[in-house]
Write an enzyme that holds these catalytic residues in place. Structure first.
Site, mmCIF file in Angstrom:
data_model
loop_
_atom_site.group_PDB
_atom_site.id
_atom_site.type_symbol
_atom_site.label_atom_id
_atom_site.label_comp_id
_atom_site.label_asym_id
_atom_site.label_seq_id
_atom_site.Cartn_x
_atom_site.Cartn_y
_atom_site.Cartn_z
ATOM 1 N N ALA A 193 0.802 -1.236 0.000
ATOM 2 C CA ALA A 193 0.000 0.000 0.000
ATOM 3 C C ALA A 193 0.830 1.279 0.000
ATOM 4 O O ALA A 193 0.270 2.372 0.121
ATOM 5 C CB ALA A 193 -0.998 0.030 1.163
ATOM 6 N N ALA A 194 2.151 1.176 -0.173
ATOM 7 C CA ALA A 194 2.969 2.396 -0.227
ATOM 8 C C ALA A 194 2.548 3.263 -1.422
ATOM 9 O O ALA A 194 2.334 4.475 -1.291
ATOM 10 C CB ALA A 194 4.442 2.036 -0.338
ATOM 11 N N GLY A 195 2.406 2.607 -2.592
ATOM 12 C CA GLY A 195 1.999 3.352 -3.783
ATOM 13 C C GLY A 195 0.584 3.902 -3.656
ATOM 14 O O GLY A 195 0.286 5.009 -4.107
ATOM 15 N N ASP A 196 -0.293 3.127 -3.031
ATOM 16 C CA ASP A 196 -1.687 3.582 -2.855
ATOM 17 C C ASP A 196 -1.746 4.789 -1.922
ATOM 18 O O ASP A 196 -2.499 5.740 -2.163
ATOM 19 C CB ASP A 196 -2.539 2.444 -2.278
HETATM 20 O O1 RIB Z 1 -1.453 -2.134 -3.509
HETATM 21 C C1 RIB Z 1 -1.661 -3.054 -2.467
HETATM 22 C C2 RIB Z 1 -2.956 -3.782 -2.658
HETATM 23 O O2 RIB Z 1 -2.874 -4.538 -3.853
HETATM 24 C C3 RIB Z 1 -3.300 -4.779 -1.585
HETATM 25 O O3 RIB Z 1 -4.023 -4.204 -0.521
HETATM 26 C C4 RIB Z 1 -4.029 -5.881 -2.339
HETATM 27 O O4 RIB Z 1 -5.362 -6.026 -1.972
HETATM 28 C C5 RIB Z 1 -3.889 -5.528 -3.814
HETATM 29 O O5 RIB Z 1 -5.023 -4.931 -4.331
#
Ligand code: RIB
Length: 306
Positions: free
Chosen positions: A250-253
């Protein structure tokens, strides 16, 4: 100013298996421990946005199951508007299995489930929402036809559209003509342009190619090195903050949600927003799990000068 952000995207329950080393093909290994948490690129980006103070709404789909209820409750508890999350009977909620090794690197396998069975009909109810937003973000964990429809509506209403083409895949070319800002990592960028990302020069060539393909502004994230940006006005590189990562999930998110919460619609403050977003993701990688490790604006501002 408080940005209004709509995220069209995926909702997954993540199972993380903590391993010493990644398994080789054909090998069986034993995980040291297992954790479950809410995740999905869409959900993570929405949580990063709302925790940084943006008014945030979600368009997505879950199955009629416990995982779906957990995802909706988690978003609601974080003050994300869930009115446009559809519940379907014929598919289960999306899920992901994440292998995490001792140096914080991961391998992720996603089962799309209800995310992937979204159709244009799912977003027809969202017209009013799309008429009253500043930014719309989408990724590639929901069908591209739906993204195209949502971006067309959002642009017609004057919103800025942001595409995170993850995971890497071929794109419906028309999507780029309704994308204002594309944010790939180096692999995703090379997949779409055919130009390998090696240094600032090749990043600039990727930007030029994306402009030819229709997307006018670009940010390429290059992990713990930082992010390259190119707009009509300027081009440059913003280095990442150096930290010890325990889990890069989730770093990119986080980067995308946090960035969008701070951006001006004309992108005039892109450098400041990039510094903020880098700080946000540097905090995320220091905690375990996707959603639980995404920081609030207060945490980010308290750390911004370190
Ligand atoms: O970017 C990380 C995410 O990628 C995770 O939370 C997983 O569910 C996938 O969608």
């Amino acid at each position: 100013m408080t940005n209004k952000v709509v995220v069209l995207g995926s909702l997954n329950v993540d199972t993380t298996l903590h391993v010493e080393e990644m398994p080789k093909p054909g090998e069986t290994i034993t995980a040291k421990s297992k954790t479950n948490s809410a995740g999905g690129k869409g959900a993570n980006q929405a949580i990063a946005s709302v925790r940084s103070g943006a008014t945030t709404s979600f368009i997505g789909q879950v199955g009629n199951d416990q995982a779906g209820q957990l995802m909706i409750k988690t978003l609601k508890d974080n003050n994300v508007n869930t009115d446009h999350i559809n519940i379907v009977d014929d598919e289960g909620t999306g899920s992901a299995v994440i292998l995490l090794n001792e140096v914080g690197q991961n391998s992720i396998m996603v089962y799309g489930g209800a995310n992937q069975s979204m159709t244009i009909d799912c977003v027809n109810q969202a017209d009013e929402l799309l008429k009253d937003t500043d930014f719309v973000i989408a990724q590639f964990e929901t069908p591209q036809e739906v993204t195209l429809e949502v971006f067309k509506k959002a642009k017609a209403a004057g919103a800025v559209t942001i595409l995170n083409p993850a995971p890497a895949a071929k794109i419906i070319p028309e999507i780029l003509s309704v994308t204002d800002l594309i944010i790939p990592n180096e692999t995703e960028s090379a997949t779409l342009t055919g130009i390998e990302v090696l240094d600032e020069n090749t990043m600039s060539l990727n930007a030029k190619k994306f402009k030819e393909m229709g997307a006018s502004n670009l940010i390429i994230t290059v992990g713990d090195r930082g992010a390259f940006f190119s707009t009509d006005e300027e081009e440059g590189f913003v280095p990442a903050f150096k930290v010890k990562a325990v889990d890069t999930t989730a770093a990119g998110d986080t980067f995308i949600g946090a960035l969008t919460s701070q951006l001006n619609k004309d992108l005039s403050n892109i450098k400041d927003a990039l510094i903020y977003a880098q700080k946000a993701s540097s905090i995320t990688v220091q905690g375990l799990g996707a959603l639980p490790s995404i920081p609030t604006k207060e945490q980010i501002m308290n750390n911004i000068n370190e």
